[in-house]
Design a protein around this motif. Structure first.
Motif, short mmCIF file in Angstrom:
data_model
loop_
_atom_site.label_atom_id
_atom_site.label_comp_id
_atom_site.label_asym_id
_atom_site.label_seq_id
_atom_site.Cartn_x
_atom_site.Cartn_y
_atom_site.Cartn_z
N CYS A 7 0.84 -1.20 0.00
CA CYS A 7 0.00 0.00 0.00
C CYS A 7 0.87 1.25 0.00
CB CYS A 7 -0.91 0.00 1.23
SG CYS A 7 -1.99 1.45 1.29
N LYS A 9 -0.12 4.26 0.53
CA LYS A 9 -0.55 5.16 1.60
C LYS A 9 0.13 4.80 2.92
CE LYS A 9 -3.51 7.89 3.93
NZ LYS A 9 -3.07 9.24 4.12
N GLY A 16 -5.34 -6.19 -0.41
CA GLY A 16 -5.69 -5.35 -1.54
C GLY A 16 -7.17 -5.35 -1.84
N SER A 33 -1.86 -0.82 -6.09
CA SER A 33 -1.02 -0.13 -5.10
C SER A 33 -1.76 0.45 -3.89
CB SER A 33 -0.24 0.99 -5.79
OG SER A 33 -1.12 1.97 -6.28
N VAL A 34 -3.05 0.15 -3.75
CA VAL A 34 -3.82 0.71 -2.64
C VAL A 34 -4.51 -0.42 -1.89
CG1 VAL A 34 -5.80 2.18 -2.07
CG2 VAL A 34 -4.14 2.94 -3.77
N SER A 35 -4.43 -0.38 -0.57
CA SER A 35 -5.07 -1.41 0.25
C SER A 35 -6.55 -1.12 0.43
CB SER A 35 -4.40 -1.46 1.63
OG SER A 35 -4.65 -0.26 2.34
N ALA A 38 -6.93 1.68 3.05
CA ALA A 38 -6.65 3.02 2.52
C ALA A 38 -7.79 3.48 1.62
CB ALA A 38 -5.34 3.03 1.76
N TRP A 39 -8.33 2.57 0.80
CA TRP A 39 -9.42 2.94 -0.09
C TRP A 39 -10.66 3.33 0.73
CZ3 TRP A 39 -9.82 4.77 -4.67
CH2 TRP A 39 -11.07 4.86 -5.29
N PHE A 74 -3.38 9.51 -1.43
CA PHE A 74 -2.62 8.27 -1.52
C PHE A 74 -1.12 8.50 -1.58
CE2 PHE A 74 -6.75 6.55 -3.13
CZ PHE A 74 -7.00 5.77 -2.01
#
Length: 90
Positions: A7, A9, A16, A33-35, A38-39, A74
């Protein structure tokens, strides 16, 4: 078994997203690239921005503003705060 990503962030390996959050190259970039955590945090902040700033999502400038804020969020850059928001007390 959950799909893991590094991630951007949180700068660590985390669970993921299940599917890309939007179509196209940007959606694939976020997917890679974002968990999930984080999303979800971004969705909560985005909702507050839309509500508190009275953004009209039919307005292209409002959508461009949210895209800019999402990229900053992010990347770990400073993002706009929500004026008037008071977090609930525990």
């Amino acid at each position: 078994m959950a799909r893991m990503v590094f991630c951007r962030k949180f700068q660590q390996e985390m669970e993921g997203l299940d599917v890309p959050p939007m179509p196209g190259a940007k959606g694939q970039e976020l997917f890679d690239s974002v968990s999930k955590q984080a999303w979800q945090e971004w969705l909560n902040h985005q909702t507050m921005l839309i509500n508190e700033k009275h953004l009209n999502m039919m307005d292209l400038t409002a959508r461009a503003y949210l895209n800019e804020q999402r990229d900053k969020f992010f990347a770990g850059d400073a993002i706009d705060s929500v004026e008037g928001y008071v977090p609930p007390s525990e």
